[in-house]
Design a protein around this motif. Structure first.
Motif, PDB file in Angstrom:
ATOM      1  N   GLN A 205       0.834  -1.206   0.000  1.00 14.75           N
ATOM      2  CA  GLN A 205       0.000   0.000   0.000  1.00 14.75           C
ATOM      3  C   GLN A 205       0.867   1.255   0.000  1.00 14.75           C
ATOM      4  N   VAL A 206       1.909   1.244   0.840  1.00 14.37           N
ATOM      5  CA  VAL A 206       2.821   2.389   0.937  1.00 14.37           C
ATOM      6  C   VAL A 206       3.537   2.633  -0.396  1.00 14.37           C
ATOM      7  N   LYS A 207       3.816   1.548  -1.131  1.00 14.91           N
ATOM      8  CA  LYS A 207       4.558   1.660  -2.389  1.00 14.91           C
ATOM      9  C   LYS A 207       3.650   1.842  -3.608  1.00 14.91           C
ATOM     10  N   GLY A 208       2.358   2.045  -3.374  1.00 12.59           N
ATOM     11  CA  GLY A 208       1.485   2.426  -4.477  1.00 12.59           C
ATOM     12  C   GLY A 208       0.768   1.312  -5.195  1.00 12.59           C
ATOM     13  N   TYR A 209       0.751   0.107  -4.647  1.00 18.33           N
ATOM     14  CA  TYR A 209      -0.009  -0.987  -5.252  1.00 18.33           C
ATOM     15  C   TYR A 209      -1.492  -0.878  -4.906  1.00 18.33           C
ATOM     16  N   ASP A 210      -2.320  -1.467  -5.737  1.00 18.26           N
ATOM     17  CA  ASP A 210      -3.723  -1.737  -5.404  1.00 18.26           C
ATOM     18  C   ASP A 210      -3.708  -3.090  -4.690  1.00 18.26           C
ATOM     19  N   VAL A 211      -3.909  -3.082  -3.358  1.00 15.77           N
ATOM     20  CA  VAL A 211      -3.658  -4.280  -2.544  1.00 15.77           C
ATOM     21  C   VAL A 211      -4.961  -4.962  -2.130  1.00 15.77           C
ATOM     22  N   PHE A 212      -4.956  -6.297  -2.237  1.00 18.01           N
ATOM     23  CA  PHE A 212      -6.064  -7.116  -1.750  1.00 18.01           C
ATOM     24  C   PHE A 212      -5.464  -8.279  -0.968  1.00 18.01           C
ATOM     25  N   LEU A 213      -5.902  -8.464   0.285  1.00 18.85           N
ATOM     26  CA  LEU A 213      -5.406  -9.577   1.113  1.00 18.85           C
ATOM     27  C   LEU A 213      -6.511 -10.608   1.275  1.00 18.85           C
ATOM     28  N   SER A 214      -6.127 -11.879   1.114  1.00 14.36           N
ATOM     29  CA  SER A 214      -7.099 -12.971   1.200  1.00 14.36           C
ATOM     30  C   SER A 214      -6.576 -14.058   2.130  1.00 14.36           C
ATOM     31  N   ASP A 215      -7.441 -14.496   3.067  1.00 10.91           N
ATOM     32  CA  ASP A 215      -7.067 -15.571   3.992  1.00 10.91           C
ATOM     33  C   ASP A 215      -8.256 -16.510   4.132  1.00 10.91           C
ATOM     34  N   ARG A 216      -8.038 -17.791   3.938  1.00 11.34           N
ATOM     35  CA  ARG A 216      -9.169 -18.734   4.025  1.00 11.34           C
ATOM     36  C   ARG A 216      -9.592 -18.970   5.473  1.00 11.34           C
TER      37      ARG A 216
ATOM     38  N   ASN B 233      -7.590  -4.748  12.334  1.00 11.62           N
ATOM     39  CA  ASN B 233      -7.509  -3.324  12.671  1.00 11.62           C
ATOM     40  C   ASN B 233      -6.420  -2.618  11.866  1.00 11.62           C
ATOM     41  N   LEU B 234      -5.277  -3.305  11.698  1.00 12.21           N
ATOM     42  CA  LEU B 234      -4.177  -2.719  10.917  1.00 12.21           C
ATOM     43  C   LEU B 234      -4.579  -2.537   9.458  1.00 12.21           C
ATOM     44  N   LEU B 235      -5.206  -3.550   8.889  1.00 14.84           N
ATOM     45  CA  LEU B 235      -5.625  -3.467   7.486  1.00 14.84           C
ATOM     46  C   LEU B 235      -6.635  -2.336   7.279  1.00 14.84           C
ATOM     47  N   GLN B 236      -7.552  -2.195   8.218  1.00 17.35           N
ATOM     48  CA  GLN B 236      -8.544  -1.130   8.131  1.00 17.35           C
ATOM     49  C   GLN B 236      -7.897   0.240   8.293  1.00 17.35           C
ATOM     50  N   GLU B 237      -6.895   0.307   9.181  1.00 15.98           N
ATOM     51  CA  GLU B 237      -6.190   1.575   9.401  1.00 15.98           C
ATOM     52  C   GLU B 237      -5.526   2.063   8.113  1.00 15.98           C
ATOM     53  N   TYR B 238      -5.017   1.110   7.312  1.00 20.63           N
ATOM     54  CA  TYR B 238      -4.341   1.458   6.057  1.00 20.63           C
ATOM     55  C   TYR B 238      -5.278   1.381   4.849  1.00 20.63           C
TER      56      TYR B 238
ATOM     57  N   ILE C 172      -6.881  -1.097   3.494  1.00 21.29           N
ATOM     58  CA  ILE C 172      -6.546  -2.223   2.612  1.00 21.29           C
ATOM     59  C   ILE C 172      -7.740  -3.172   2.528  1.00 21.29           C
ATOM     60  N   SER C 173      -8.120  -3.497   1.318  1.00 22.75           N
ATOM     61  CA  SER C 173      -9.230  -4.418   1.080  1.00 22.75           C
ATOM     62  C   SER C 173      -8.805  -5.843   1.444  1.00 22.75           C
ATOM     63  N   PHE C 174      -9.695  -6.568   2.147  1.00 19.84           N
ATOM     64  CA  PHE C 174      -9.343  -7.951   2.520  1.00 19.84           C
ATOM     65  C   PHE C 174     -10.596  -8.811   2.629  1.00 19.84           C
ATOM     66  N   GLU C 175     -10.344 -10.124   2.604  1.00 16.62           N
ATOM     67  CA  GLU C 175     -11.413 -11.088   2.847  1.00 16.62           C
ATOM     68  C   GLU C 175     -10.887 -12.157   3.801  1.00 16.62           C
ATOM     69  N   GLU C 176     -11.778 -12.820   4.514  1.00  6.15           N
ATOM     70  CA  GLU C 176     -11.392 -13.912   5.408  1.00  6.15           C
ATOM     71  C   GLU C 176     -12.389 -15.046   5.272  1.00  6.15           C
ATOM     72  N   GLY C 177     -11.933 -16.252   5.595  1.00  2.00           N
ATOM     73  CA  GLY C 177     -12.812 -17.420   5.516  1.00  2.00           C
ATOM     74  C   GLY C 177     -13.002 -17.964   4.120  1.00  2.00           C
ATOM     75  N   GLN C 178     -12.286 -17.403   3.127  1.00  2.00           N
ATOM     76  CA  GLN C 178     -12.433 -17.874   1.743  1.00  2.00           C
ATOM     77  C   GLN C 178     -11.323 -17.275   0.884  1.00  2.00           C
ATOM     78  N   HIS C 179     -11.197 -17.796  -0.336  1.00  2.00           N
ATOM     79  CA  HIS C 179     -10.325 -17.208  -1.355  1.00  2.00           C
ATOM     80  C   HIS C 179     -11.177 -16.884  -2.579  1.00  2.00           C
TER      81      HIS C 179
END
Length: 446
Positions: A21-32, A41-46, A48-55
């Motif tokens: 995110q700091v380096k200018g990417y469009d970031v998406f984090l995924s964790d099953r 909380n950290l992801l929301q602070e920055y 950053i789009s993310f998902e959990e419980g699936q890919h």
């Protein structure tokens, strides 16, 4: 804007996402799996789009670059499909390195790497250098790079992290040991696992240094098969007659390096005891001298170094029985060191998730040192099969409290109770730290 997908929302994944995110990417984090609250909380602070419980496979397939958690094997379909589609898949260590202009000291090995990492960091910090410790210990490398600037990084790196490295190049690399570990991840092949460890020196040049354990045949054999330009510095428990080397002679650590970087100190002055810690100190001191740290600073640092939590950590002496926490021993070789260091009749707490262990390697030590075995795991059949005929008392438990109370029952005045599982912790515990902390809590409540 390039799309970065981060697979895995633990320490390294969230760090990589924030650096991206700091380096200018469009970031998406995924964790099953579900994310821990602190990482959400950290992801929301920055933002950053993310998902959990699936890919979300469609969204992942749109990535320009994937950074994957070291816990995700290359063999999973999602990774294989991504590589087949031409998407570059790398580790957080590799991603961080692409944005790092600091000097890197990188340490790997089946055993000893955490201790050496912390020793090197302790020396450099004591010397007043601008330094951070990261990687497989402490915070993630990427997170450090995203949020602060230092001149030196001391990185502990696992084979899983090295597998995802392409251009990663430390100035000083250290290989402490290679013994069978994580073979379930390497098609039960020691050769594949060993090759993974040696990736640490793949990109090093004649300006760089490789410090390695010459006492291990598995290391020296492999070095004879490869040709790399790096300057090699072996360390050994016995005298080495060569210009660049570290060894023990007359109970003294001797480090021979050019340009007045040589160094010596008595093994007796080390604050951490045992032959394996003398080896660790050799590797760390050699790295420090290469970085021109003063000899007196190294000596003082080694005299004050307190060791690593969960590694042969004496928790308490209760009713004249010593309780020792070696929860970090997640493989046979680490437990070998632990049993070898025991000087009292020992009640051994062992077990967990077996990683293809060859328990026969411990049989001689068990015969001479162990009076009772307390199994702590969901499947203890291999342990019972290996030692059931050697030790009269072998019992099974499935909680830390039950294991400690059972060990207390077998121990008498002058004995030791050793938690040294030789296995991973994930059947009953969150990780080896959780296992060790539970042991300490139960022991301190006796």
């Amino acid at each position: 804007m390039k799309k970065l997908v981060v697979l895995g929302g633990g320490e390294s994944g969230v760090g990589a996402a924030i650096l991206g995110q700091v380096k200018g990417y469009d970031v998406f984090l995924s964790d099953r799996n579900q994310l821990k609250e602190k990482y959400k909380n950290l992801l929301q602070e920055y933002n950053i789009s993310f998902e959990e419980g699936q890919h979300n496979e469609k969204r992942i397939s749109e990535a320009d670059l994937i950074v994957k958690s070291p816990g995700i094997p290359d063999s999973v379909t999602l990774i294989k499909d991504s590589i087949k589609a031409g998407i570059e898949v790398i580790s957080e260590i590799e991603f961080g390195f692409r944005y790092c202009d600091a000097k890197i000291i990188a340490i790997t090995g089946s055993n000893g790497k955490t201790t050496v990492t912390k020793m090197v960091y302790h020396i450099l910090k004591s010397a007043g250098l601008s330094v951070a410790m990261a990687g497989n210990v402490g915070d993630s490398f990427a997170m450090h790079l995203a949020t602060q600037k230092v001149d030196n990084y001391v990185l502990e790196i696992s084979s899983f992290q090295l597998d995802g490295c392409v251009t990663f190049k430390p100035h000083i690399s250290i290989l402490t040991s290679i013994t069978p570990d994580h073979l379930d991840r390497y098609e039960d092949s020691f050769e594949l696992y060993r090759a993974s460890k040696f990736r640490i020196l793949k990109n090093q040049t004649a300006e760089d240094f490789f410090i390695y354990n010459k006492d291990e045949k598995s290391i020296t054999e492999y070095l004879n098969q490869i040709d790399v330009p790096v300057q090699m510095i072996p360390f050994s428990r016995t005298h080495l007659k060569q210009d660049l080397s570290a060894f023990i002679e007359n109970n003294k650590i001797q480090i021979n390096l050019p340009l007045d970087k040589s160094f010596s100190m008595s093994v007796d002055n080390l604050n951490v005891k045992g032959a394996h810690n003398a080896q660790n100190a050799m590797a760390a001191s050699a790295a420090a001298r290469l970085l021109k740290i003063r000899k007196q600073t190294i000596r003082e640092s080694m005299e004050s170094f307190k060791g690593v939590e969960h590694r042969l950590e004496e928790v308490r002496k209760f009713e004249n029985i010593s309780y020792i926490n070696d929860s970090k021993a997640t493989n046979i070789n680490a437990t070998f060191y632990a049993l070898d260091s025991m000087t009292k009749p020992t009640v051994w707490i062992v077990g967990g998730v077996d990683k293809g262990n060859a328990y026969k390697d411990l049989l001689n030590l068990v015969n001479h040192k162990v009076k009772a075995i307390v199994c702590l795991g969901l499947d203890n059949s291999k342990i019972i099969e290996a030692f059931g005929k050697s030790v009269d008392d072998v019992i099974e438990t499935d909680s830390m409290e039950e294991a400690v109370l059972a060990a207390q029952h077998f121990a008498v005045t002058g004995d030791a109770v050793l938690l040294s599982p030789a296995c991973a912790s994930f059947d009953l515990f969150e990780n080896y730290e959780d296992r060790g902390n539970q042991f300490k809590k139960v022991v301190n409540n006796l």
